[in-house]
Scaffold this active site. Structure first.
Site, PDB file in Angstrom:
ATOM      1  N   CYS A 113       0.823  -1.209   0.000  1.00 11.00           N
ATOM      2  CA  CYS A 113       0.000   0.000   0.000  1.00 11.00           C
ATOM      3  C   CYS A 113       0.859   1.261   0.000  1.00 11.00           C
ATOM      4  O   CYS A 113       2.073   1.223   0.123  1.00 11.00           O
ATOM      5  CB  CYS A 113      -0.922  -0.011   1.212  1.00 11.00           C
ATOM      6  N   ALA A 170       3.058   1.790   2.935  1.00  4.80           N
ATOM      7  CA  ALA A 170       4.240   0.920   2.858  1.00  4.80           C
ATOM      8  C   ALA A 170       5.343   1.594   2.038  1.00  4.80           C
ATOM      9  O   ALA A 170       6.518   1.546   2.403  1.00  4.80           O
ATOM     10  CB  ALA A 170       3.881  -0.428   2.252  1.00  4.80           C
ATOM     11  N   HIS A 225       5.929   6.297  -2.565  1.00  4.85           N
ATOM     12  CA  HIS A 225       7.271   6.761  -2.918  1.00  4.85           C
ATOM     13  C   HIS A 225       7.201   8.230  -3.327  1.00  4.85           C
ATOM     14  O   HIS A 225       8.013   9.043  -2.911  1.00  4.85           O
ATOM     15  CB  HIS A 225       7.833   5.991  -4.122  1.00  4.85           C
ATOM     16  N   ARG A 253      11.432  -4.859   6.669  1.00  8.04           N
ATOM     17  CA  ARG A 253      12.149  -4.608   5.419  1.00  8.04           C
ATOM     18  C   ARG A 253      13.656  -4.814   5.582  1.00  8.04           C
ATOM     19  O   ARG A 253      14.381  -4.804   4.625  1.00  8.04           O
ATOM     20  CB  ARG A 253      11.815  -3.226   4.868  1.00  8.04           C
TER      21      ARG A 253
HETATM   22 FE1  CFM Z   1      12.884  -0.079  -5.275  1.00  4.67          FE
HETATM   23 FE2  CFM Z   1      12.266  -2.440  -5.316  1.00  4.67          FE
HETATM   24 FE3  CFM Z   1      10.839  -0.628  -3.959  1.00  4.67          FE
HETATM   25 FE4  CFM Z   1      13.347  -1.316  -3.136  1.00  4.67          FE
HETATM   26 FE5  CFM Z   1      12.187  -3.220  -1.490  1.00  4.67          FE
HETATM   27 FE6  CFM Z   1      11.178  -4.334  -3.710  1.00  4.67          FE
HETATM   28 FE7  CFM Z   1       9.688  -2.555  -2.353  1.00  4.67          FE
HETATM   29 MO1  CFM Z   1      10.185  -4.910  -1.422  1.00  4.67          MO
HETATM   30  S1  CFM Z   1      14.218  -1.792  -4.976  1.00  4.67           S
HETATM   31  S2  CFM Z   1      12.364   0.568  -3.274  1.00  4.67           S
HETATM   32  S3  CFM Z   1      14.071  -2.104  -1.251  1.00  4.67           S
HETATM   33  S4  CFM Z   1      11.055  -0.917  -6.026  1.00  4.67           S
HETATM   34  S5  CFM Z   1      12.286  -5.183  -2.132  1.00  4.67           S
HETATM   35  S6  CFM Z   1      11.923  -4.485  -5.841  1.00  4.67           S
HETATM   36  S7  CFM Z   1       9.123  -4.294  -3.323  1.00  4.67           S
HETATM   37  S8  CFM Z   1      10.409  -2.867  -0.440  1.00  4.67           S
HETATM   38  S9  CFM Z   1       8.912  -0.596  -2.870  1.00  4.67           S
HETATM   39  C1  HCA Z   2       6.267  -3.843   1.170  1.00 11.85           C
HETATM   40  C2  HCA Z   2       7.626  -4.296   1.644  1.00 11.85           C
HETATM   41  C3  HCA Z   2       8.186  -5.468   0.912  1.00 11.85           C
HETATM   42  C4  HCA Z   2       7.391  -6.744   1.156  1.00 11.85           C
HETATM   43  C5  HCA Z   2       8.168  -7.990   0.902  1.00 11.85           C
HETATM   44  C6  HCA Z   2       7.462  -9.240   0.486  1.00 11.85           C
HETATM   45  C7  HCA Z   2       9.631  -5.658   1.410  1.00 11.85           C
HETATM   46  O1  HCA Z   2       5.853  -4.082   0.050  1.00 11.85           O
HETATM   47  O2  HCA Z   2       5.632  -3.194   1.947  1.00 11.85           O
HETATM   48  O3  HCA Z   2       6.343  -9.223  -0.032  1.00 11.85           O
HETATM   49  O4  HCA Z   2       8.090 -10.275   0.661  1.00 11.85           O
HETATM   50  O5  HCA Z   2      10.532  -5.636   0.617  1.00 11.85           O
HETATM   51  O6  HCA Z   2       9.806  -5.826   2.610  1.00 11.85           O
HETATM   52  O7  HCA Z   2       8.226  -5.201  -0.471  1.00 11.85           O
END
Ligand code: CFM
Ligand code: HCA
Length: 524
Positions: free
Chosen positions: A51, A54, A183, A85
């Site tokens: 979400c 998140a 983001h 995370r």
């Molecule tokens: Fe970039 Fe990602 Fe993301 Fe990330 Fe992550 Fe991710 Fe995420 Mo989980 S590199 S910031 S540190 S898009 S692993 S592939 S999904 S938290 S929002």
């Molecule tokens: C998020 C965080 C997450 C979830 C990881 C997963 C992460 O989406 O809020 O589904 O295993 O990297 O911790 O992407």
């Protein structure tokens, strides 16, 4: 191959079928097909998206170590986000570190009915009295938006009362269609309130090769390895957004001379806004994969165009590759040709293809959870994407060159000339680097994932916690690329070695042979 798309969506009702088919495409790197992305998930389909809250708190702002992050919402939003995370930090002893804490207003029925502003103001005060932090930020979760608490007014009052920066973020979970909205909201807040509020001390400005690392959150210690390499090359890291970061670094990050973007999806906003306001060019990089890391370091050296720097970068690459190569080749001999599927957030499904290329493992199908079309097709489509109602919700800042602090790092002619050898302000996206015929699936559903596994019989699936055990119950190892299954780092050269060894262990473990897969059972 189009039959594959048909097959995947066959069990869906007509409308769903039509909708999902637009998110699934067969790749052609020479003629990139458009793909639907960053739109609402189909109701009733199990997807792995997160979400807005998140993305804002969990991803972009949560890793900042010396700010207290207060979540205004029911306790579950905090409890289930607490340290999950796994972003690491190495905080100097003189500095405060709130990373391991979890701050919440613990909103209950009482606040939902009578309003939660008072409880929030009290929580901010209490956090200040106990910890005396440099700054506090507040994050709204779903119910806050629904009942209309004015978190920004609470932050304003707290700022006056406590005389420290207090920022609020309206990142209610339901905003936008995924964490991607969060983001953007986080970037806007950081840009408006933090970046450019301090100056880099003069003694820290003697090295002209000064960079920021954008979109690197130090999962599993990746940022440590990147910093080690930059240091070895004589490149000064001013700030990382936001892995292992302290507020002051972000506040003077406008004094860097180049922005490097690792995760384009979560932070491209910051790079373009800093370019417009301060004149800092940006360069898309990839520190995931040994070849990719070498390429990235060479790109940075070309940008600065200094002979000594270039020579030092070559020495570092040669020394590091000498250690990587024996491991890479030994592992490659054991894993080469084994197919991989990659379904992760918004950037890793692309970046990790470099690591698999190092090992000779073909990526047969991949996709993102929430990336936009430019992350698939390339930066050139970004300006053509139609903004729909869900994205129009998110503030788009109007940014202009700062009359005092704008400083062109390169002349327009220099930049033009550089573009021939360095792809400044560009990002190729996932599809140009994927094989022809590979399947690309956006916002994959569990049904589609299972069916693709039955189609491809991959040696490995890379994904997250929501499907790890579903995959492993099918007799296929699943490597989590979000939290690295508590391993890592996987960035840079040392990270590459860790990853090769980990993948070797996983795909060659005899344990998978003890579990017959569904298709093996069928043919038995
Ligand atoms: Fe970039 Fe990602 Fe993301 Fe990330 Fe992550 Fe991710 Fe995420 Mo989980 S590199 S910031 S540190 S898009 S692993 S592939 S999904 S938290 S929002
Ligand atoms: C998020 C965080 C997450 C979830 C990881 C997963 C992460 O989406 O809020 O589904 O295993 O990297 O911790 O992407």
């Amino acid at each position: 191959a189009t039959d594959l798309v048909e097959d995947l969506v066959k069990p869906y009702p007509v409308k769903v079928k039509r909708k999902r088919a637009k998110h699934i495409t067969v790749n052609d790197p020479d003629e990139i097909p458009p793909i639907e992305a960053n739109v609402r998930s189909t109701p009733g389909i199990i997807t792995t998206r997160g979400c807005c809250y998140a993305g804002c708190k969990g991803v972009v702002l949560g890793p900042i170590t010396d700010v207290i992050h207060i979540v205004h919402g029911p306790i579950g939003c905090s409890y289930y986000a607490w340290m999950t995370r796994r972003n690491q930090a190495d905080v100097p002893e003189s500095e405060q570190d709130f990373l391991k804490y979890c701050f919440s207003t613990d909103m209950t029925t009482n606040e939902i009915v009578f309003g939660g502003e008072k409880k929030l103001a009290q929580a901010v005060r209490e956090a200040y009295e106990i910890f005396h932090p440099k700054a506090i930020d507040i994050f709204s979760t779903c119910p806050v938006g629904l009942i209309g608490d004015d978190v920004h007014a609470v932050a304003r009052e707290a700022r006056k009362e406590l005389k420290i920066p207090v920022f609020a973020f309206s990142c209610e979970g339901y905003k936008g269609v995924s964490q991607s909205a969060g983001h953007h909201i986080a970037n806007n807040g950081l840009f408006k309130n933090v970046v450019g509020t301090e100056e880099l001390p003069a003694e820290a400005k003697t090295n002209p090769f000064r960079v920021n690392m954008l979109g690197e959150y130090n999962i599993g210690g990746d940022a440590f390895e990147i910093e080690r390499l930059l240091n070895a090359c004589g490149i000064q890291l001013v700030a990382t957004f936001s892995g292992n970061a302290q507020l002051a670094e972000l506040a003077h990050s406008q004094d860097a001379n180049l922005n490097l973007i690792q995760c384009h999806r979560s932070i491209n906003y910051m790079a373009t806004m800093m370019e417009t306001k301060y004149g800092i060019p940006w360069l898309k990089v990839n520190f995931i994969g040994a070849e990719a890391t070498a390429k990235t370091l060479r790109k940075i050296a070309r940008y600065f165009g200094d002979d000594e720097l270039t020579a030092r970068v070559e020495i570092v690459i040669a020394e590091e590759l000498a250690k990587v190569e024996p491991v890479r080749q030994a592992v490659r001999a054991r894993v080469e040709g084994r197919p991989v599927m990659l379904f992760v957030g918004g950037s890793r499904s692309h970046h990790y293809q470099s690591l698999f290329r190092d090992m000779g493992m073909p990526v047969v199908t991949a996709g993102y959870e929430f990336a936009h079309r430019d992350d698939y097709e390339g930066y050139q489509v970004a300006s053509t994407i139609k903004v729909d109602a869900d994205s129009r919700n998110i503030e788009e800042l109007t940014v202009e060159a700062d009359p005092e602090h704008y400083r062109a790092r390169k002349s327009p002619e220099e930049l033009e000339r550089l573009k021939a050898s360095v792809d400044i302000a560009d990002y190729k996206g996932m599809m140009p680097e994927m094989a022809k015929g590979a399947m690309v699936v956006d916002d994959i559903s569990h049904h589609e994932l299972e069916q693709l596994i039955e189609t491809y019989h991959p040696a490995l699936v890379c994904s997250g916690i929501k499907d790890k055990y579903v995959v492993e119950k099918m007799g296929i190892p699943c490597k989590q690329l979000h939290n690295y299954d508590y391993g890592g780092p996987y960035a840079g050269f040392r990270g590459a070695v860790n990853f090769y060894q980990e993948i070797d262990r996983m795909v060659n473990s005899p344990v998978w042979g003890f579990i017959p897969t569904p298709w093996e059972k069928q043919s038995a």
